[in-house]
Write a protein that holds these residues in place. Structure first.
Motif, mmCIF file in Angstrom:
data_model
loop_
_atom_site.group_PDB
_atom_site.id
_atom_site.type_symbol
_atom_site.label_atom_id
_atom_site.label_comp_id
_atom_site.label_asym_id
_atom_site.label_seq_id
_atom_site.Cartn_x
_atom_site.Cartn_y
_atom_site.Cartn_z
ATOM 1 N N ARG A 26 28.979 -15.422 -42.880
ATOM 2 C CA ARG A 26 27.980 -16.015 -41.973
ATOM 3 C C ARG A 26 27.567 -15.021 -40.892
ATOM 4 O O ARG A 26 26.388 -14.954 -40.523
ATOM 5 C CB ARG A 26 28.527 -17.290 -41.341
ATOM 6 N N LEU A 27 28.533 -14.275 -40.374
ATOM 7 C CA LEU A 27 28.204 -13.270 -39.362
ATOM 8 C C LEU A 27 27.313 -12.175 -39.957
ATOM 9 O O LEU A 27 26.387 -11.695 -39.290
ATOM 10 C CB LEU A 27 29.473 -12.654 -38.772
ATOM 11 N N SER A 28 27.566 -11.789 -41.204
ATOM 12 C CA SER A 28 26.722 -10.756 -41.807
ATOM 13 C C SER A 28 25.297 -11.270 -42.010
ATOM 14 O O SER A 28 24.331 -10.546 -41.786
ATOM 15 C CB SER A 28 27.317 -10.267 -43.129
ATOM 16 N N VAL A 29 25.151 -12.530 -42.404
ATOM 17 C CA VAL A 29 23.811 -13.122 -42.552
ATOM 18 C C VAL A 29 23.120 -13.181 -41.194
ATOM 19 O O VAL A 29 21.932 -12.854 -41.066
ATOM 20 C CB VAL A 29 23.904 -14.526 -43.198
ATOM 21 N N TYR A 30 23.876 -13.566 -40.164
ATOM 22 C CA TYR A 30 23.329 -13.631 -38.804
ATOM 23 C C TYR A 30 22.841 -12.255 -38.349
ATOM 24 O O TYR A 30 21.734 -12.111 -37.816
ATOM 25 C CB TYR A 30 24.382 -14.161 -37.839
ATOM 26 N N ILE A 31 23.658 -11.218 -38.582
ATOM 27 C CA ILE A 31 23.285 -9.863 -38.170
ATOM 28 C C ILE A 31 22.039 -9.411 -38.927
ATOM 29 O O ILE A 31 21.117 -8.845 -38.337
ATOM 30 C CB ILE A 31 24.452 -8.880 -38.392
ATOM 31 N N GLU A 32 21.993 -9.667 -40.235
ATOM 32 C CA GLU A 32 20.827 -9.264 -41.028
ATOM 33 C C GLU A 32 19.558 -9.952 -40.528
ATOM 34 O O GLU A 32 18.507 -9.322 -40.399
ATOM 35 C CB GLU A 32 21.055 -9.591 -42.501
ATOM 36 N N LYS A 33 19.656 -11.245 -40.239
ATOM 37 C CA LYS A 33 18.473 -11.967 -39.745
ATOM 38 C C LYS A 33 18.052 -11.477 -38.365
ATOM 39 O O LYS A 33 16.856 -11.361 -38.073
ATOM 40 C CB LYS A 33 18.754 -13.467 -39.713
ATOM 41 N N ALA A 34 19.037 -11.192 -37.508
ATOM 42 C CA ALA A 34 18.711 -10.714 -36.158
ATOM 43 C C ALA A 34 18.046 -9.345 -36.215
ATOM 44 O O ALA A 34 17.089 -9.080 -35.481
ATOM 45 C CB ALA A 34 19.971 -10.670 -35.303
ATOM 46 N N PHE A 60 31.025 -12.777 -31.871
ATOM 47 C CA PHE A 60 31.689 -12.273 -33.071
ATOM 48 C C PHE A 60 33.197 -12.461 -32.972
ATOM 49 O O PHE A 60 33.840 -12.906 -33.918
ATOM 50 C CB PHE A 60 31.369 -10.799 -33.288
ATOM 51 N N MET A 75 34.119 -16.155 -33.279
ATOM 52 C CA MET A 75 33.934 -16.628 -34.651
ATOM 53 C C MET A 75 35.054 -16.134 -35.557
ATOM 54 O O MET A 75 35.575 -16.882 -36.389
ATOM 55 C CB MET A 75 32.578 -16.168 -35.198
#
Length: 166
Positions: free
Chosen positions: A57-65, A38, A41
């Protein structure tokens, strides 16, 4: 992987940014709350002038994780439940059913086949030492949980569990 960020850490990051620090540097001062991915990035987004894109992009990554983690946990519930129920059934059979049949077979006075004698011996062992087996399982679980709570223990156990065959 994700740590709940205390409100004090957020306030501290905000104060650092207001004092002139970059967001990445402010986040870097709290490694328990913001991991290196994080922070790096955000630093790249600041340097390239695309911080908004990076944060999205980080928020999408966190949501998917988080979604994947939830799916893995829910997928593990069924096998764990089946194993627990099977263990309870086996324990009831060894503690109640087999001793009943063992006394019936003893009354017959005949030589029992080897597999039957092995099952009766296992049942006798569980009846005599079952409390120690249960205590040992709980102690082993507690020791593993304590070891896993340390950074080195987490790394070692994760490496063992995630080891893929070559």
């Amino acid at each position: 992987e994700f740590v709940d960020i205390a409100a004090g850490e957020i306030v501290q990051v905000r104060q650092d940014v207001e004092a002139g620090s970059t967001l990445a540097d402010a986040m870097r001062r709290h490694p328990k709350a913001f991991n290196a991915l994080f922070v790096n990035m955000v630093a790249a987004g600041e340097a390239g002038g695309i911080l908004d894109t990076i944060l999205q992009r980080l928020s999408v990554y966190i949501e998917k994780a988080v979604k994947l983690s939830s799916q893995v946990k829910s997928a593990l519930i069924y096998p764990v439940a089946v194993i627990c129920i099977a263990a309870i059934v086996v324990a009831v059979i060894l503690l109640k059913v087999i001793p009943t049949f063992a006394s019936l077979f003893a009354g017959l006075g005949a030589q029992l086949p080897l597999p039957t004698r092995i099952v009766i011996a296992m049942s006798d062992g569980v009846v005599a030492w079952g409390w120690l087996v249960v205590l040992s399982i709980f102690a082993f679980g507690w020791i593993i949980a304590r070891y896993y709570s340390t950074p080195g223990g987490r790394h070692a156990i994760d490496a063992l569990l995630l080891k893929t065959p070559v």
